[in-house]
Design a protein around this motif. Structure first.
Motif, PDB file in Angstrom:
ATOM      1  N   ILE A  36       1.889  -0.234  79.189  1.00 64.25           N
ATOM      2  CA  ILE A  36       1.711  -1.313  80.163  1.00 64.25           C
ATOM      3  C   ILE A  36       0.447  -2.129  79.889  1.00 64.25           C
ATOM      4  CG2 ILE A  36       3.030  -0.169  81.959  1.00 64.25           C
ATOM      5  CD1 ILE A  36       0.334   0.553  83.299  1.00 64.25           C
ATOM      6  N   GLY A  37      -0.225  -1.816  78.776  1.00 67.36           N
ATOM      7  CA  GLY A  37      -1.367  -2.626  78.369  1.00 67.36           C
ATOM      8  C   GLY A  37      -2.714  -2.185  78.884  1.00 67.36           C
ATOM      9  N   VAL A  38      -2.846  -0.934  79.303  1.00 68.26           N
ATOM     10  CA  VAL A  38      -4.126  -0.424  79.779  1.00 68.26           C
ATOM     11  C   VAL A  38      -4.663   0.558  78.740  1.00 68.26           C
ATOM     12  CG1 VAL A  38      -5.319   0.870  81.591  1.00 68.26           C
ATOM     13  CG2 VAL A  38      -3.445  -0.664  82.180  1.00 68.26           C
ATOM     14  N   PRO A  39      -5.738   0.205  78.036  1.00 68.63           N
ATOM     15  CA  PRO A  39      -6.293   1.108  77.036  1.00 68.63           C
ATOM     16  C   PRO A  39      -6.789   2.413  77.650  1.00 68.63           C
ATOM     17  CG  PRO A  39      -7.245  -1.079  76.849  1.00 68.63           C
ATOM     18  CD  PRO A  39      -6.460  -1.046  78.121  1.00 68.63           C
ATOM     19  N   ASP A  40      -6.890   3.433  76.839  1.00 70.20           N
ATOM     20  CA  ASP A  40      -7.300   4.755  77.298  1.00 70.20           C
ATOM     21  C   ASP A  40      -8.824   4.845  77.368  1.00 70.20           C
ATOM     22  OD1 ASP A  40      -6.610   7.529  77.945  1.00 70.20           O
ATOM     23  OD2 ASP A  40      -7.644   7.969  76.066  1.00 70.20           O
ATOM     24  N   TYR A  41      -9.346   5.130  78.553  1.00 72.16           N
ATOM     25  CA  TYR A  41     -10.786   5.190  78.784  1.00 72.16           C
ATOM     26  C   TYR A  41     -11.443   6.297  77.964  1.00 72.16           C
ATOM     27  CZ  TYR A  41     -15.234   5.769  81.243  1.00 72.16           C
ATOM     28  OH  TYR A  41     -16.571   5.887  81.545  1.00 72.16           O
ATOM     29  N   ASP A  42     -10.843   7.483  77.927  1.00 69.74           N
ATOM     30  CA  ASP A  42     -11.446   8.600  77.194  1.00 69.74           C
ATOM     31  C   ASP A  42     -11.580   8.297  75.702  1.00 69.74           C
ATOM     32  OD1 ASP A  42     -11.678  10.080  79.537  1.00 69.74           O
ATOM     33  OD2 ASP A  42      -9.694  10.987  79.270  1.00 69.74           O
ATOM     34  N   THR A  43     -10.558   7.653  75.140  1.00 70.70           N
ATOM     35  CA  THR A  43     -10.612   7.270  73.730  1.00 70.70           C
ATOM     36  C   THR A  43     -11.714   6.242  73.503  1.00 70.70           C
ATOM     37  OG1 THR A  43      -8.255   7.710  73.496  1.00 70.70           O
ATOM     38  CG2 THR A  43      -9.266   6.314  71.822  1.00 70.70           C
ATOM     39  N   TYR A  44     -11.855   5.304  74.429  1.00 71.94           N
ATOM     40  CA  TYR A  44     -12.888   4.275  74.332  1.00 71.94           C
ATOM     41  C   TYR A  44     -14.288   4.895  74.379  1.00 71.94           C
ATOM     42  CZ  TYR A  44     -15.643   0.127  75.537  1.00 71.94           C
ATOM     43  OH  TYR A  44     -16.580  -0.871  75.552  1.00 71.94           O
ATOM     44  N   VAL A  45     -14.493   5.840  75.303  1.00 72.02           N
ATOM     45  CA  VAL A  45     -15.789   6.512  75.426  1.00 72.02           C
ATOM     46  C   VAL A  45     -16.108   7.274  74.146  1.00 72.02           C
ATOM     47  CG1 VAL A  45     -17.045   8.343  76.653  1.00 72.02           C
ATOM     48  CG2 VAL A  45     -15.774   6.620  77.933  1.00 72.02           C
ATOM     49  N   LEU A  46     -15.129   7.984  73.607  1.00 68.18           N
ATOM     50  CA  LEU A  46     -15.330   8.717  72.358  1.00 68.18           C
ATOM     51  C   LEU A  46     -15.708   7.763  71.232  1.00 68.18           C
ATOM     52  CD1 LEU A  46     -15.209  11.473  70.961  1.00 68.18           C
ATOM     53  CD2 LEU A  46     -12.768  11.044  70.553  1.00 68.18           C
ATOM     54  N   HIS A  47     -15.028   6.622  71.158  1.00 67.20           N
ATOM     55  CA  HIS A  47     -15.341   5.612  70.141  1.00 67.20           C
ATOM     56  C   HIS A  47     -16.781   5.115  70.288  1.00 67.20           C
ATOM     57  CE1 HIS A  47     -15.059   2.002  67.646  1.00 67.20           C
ATOM     58  NE2 HIS A  47     -15.590   1.351  68.671  1.00 67.20           N
ATOM     59  N   LEU A  48     -17.179   4.810  71.527  1.00 67.93           N
ATOM     60  CA  LEU A  48     -18.552   4.337  71.747  1.00 67.93           C
ATOM     61  C   LEU A  48     -19.574   5.389  71.323  1.00 67.93           C
ATOM     62  CD1 LEU A  48     -18.516   2.443  75.169  1.00 67.93           C
ATOM     63  CD2 LEU A  48     -18.677   1.485  72.883  1.00 67.93           C
ATOM     64  N   ARG A  49     -19.344   6.625  71.695  1.00 61.96           N
ATOM     65  CA  ARG A  49     -20.302   7.687  71.349  1.00 61.96           C
ATOM     66  C   ARG A  49     -20.418   7.891  69.850  1.00 61.96           C
ATOM     67  NH1 ARG A  49     -18.723  11.741  76.223  1.00 61.96           N
ATOM     68  NH2 ARG A  49     -20.085  10.776  77.763  1.00 61.96           N
ATOM     69  N   ARG A  50     -19.299   7.790  69.152  1.00 59.69           N
ATOM     70  CA  ARG A  50     -19.309   8.003  67.691  1.00 59.69           C
ATOM     71  C   ARG A  50     -19.853   6.804  66.928  1.00 59.69           C
ATOM     72  NH1 ARG A  50     -13.433  10.804  66.631  1.00 59.69           N
ATOM     73  NH2 ARG A  50     -14.009  12.880  67.372  1.00 59.69           N
ATOM     74  N   ASN A  51     -19.466   5.609  67.345  1.00 56.88           N
ATOM     75  CA  ASN A  51     -19.760   4.416  66.544  1.00 56.88           C
ATOM     76  C   ASN A  51     -20.840   3.503  67.090  1.00 56.88           C
ATOM     77  OD1 ASN A  51     -17.589   4.844  64.532  1.00 56.88           O
ATOM     78  ND2 ASN A  51     -16.299   4.642  66.335  1.00 56.88           N
ATOM     79  N   HIS A  52     -21.127   3.616  68.369  1.00 59.55           N
ATOM     80  CA  HIS A  52     -22.107   2.727  69.005  1.00 59.55           C
ATOM     81  C   HIS A  52     -22.974   3.515  69.986  1.00 59.55           C
ATOM     82  CE1 HIS A  52     -19.653  -0.518  67.357  1.00 59.55           C
ATOM     83  NE2 HIS A  52     -18.603   0.080  67.903  1.00 59.55           N
ATOM     84  N   PRO A  53     -23.719   4.501  69.500  1.00 61.15           N
ATOM     85  CA  PRO A  53     -24.486   5.353  70.414  1.00 61.15           C
ATOM     86  C   PRO A  53     -25.548   4.607  71.215  1.00 61.15           C
ATOM     87  CG  PRO A  53     -25.109   5.778  68.139  1.00 61.15           C
ATOM     88  CD  PRO A  53     -23.927   4.851  68.102  1.00 61.15           C
ATOM     89  N   GLU A  54     -25.914   3.423  70.781  1.00 64.58           N
ATOM     90  CA  GLU A  54     -26.933   2.658  71.489  1.00 64.58           C
ATOM     91  C   GLU A  54     -26.378   1.944  72.720  1.00 64.58           C
ATOM     92  OE1 GLU A  54     -24.797  -0.233  68.956  1.00 64.58           O
ATOM     93  OE2 GLU A  54     -25.497   1.798  68.611  1.00 64.58           O
TER      94      GLU A  54
END
Length: 70
Positions: free
Chosen positions: A25-43
């Motif tokens: 329905i077009g709603v991205p997964d929050y947990d996946t987004y948080v994991l991505h931020l922690r791994r790739n954009h820790p700042e």
């Protein structure tokens, strides 16, 4: 199969089902987004779920939800 293994399998299945439904329905997964931020954009500051949802909605409907030509 032990109860713990079966419970874990059901929990994993449920997470995947919810993730699939949200993506459908077009709603991205929050947990996946948080994991991505922690791994790739820790700042970066991790937004709350409400902020994340609002950002995704704004990005999806940034033109007021109207189509440009149709």
């Amino acid at each position: 199969m032990s109860i713990a293994i079966a419970a874990n399998a059901v929990q994993q299945f449920w997470r995947r089902a919810v993730q699939t439904a949200r993506l459908a329905i077009g709603v991205p997964d929050y947990d996946t987004y948080v994991l991505h931020l922690r791994r790739n954009h820790p700042e970066r500051v991790i937004p709350s779920y409400e902020e994340f949802f609002r950002q995704r909605q704004d990005a999806r409907y940034k033109n007021g939800g109207t189509r440009g030509c149709c």
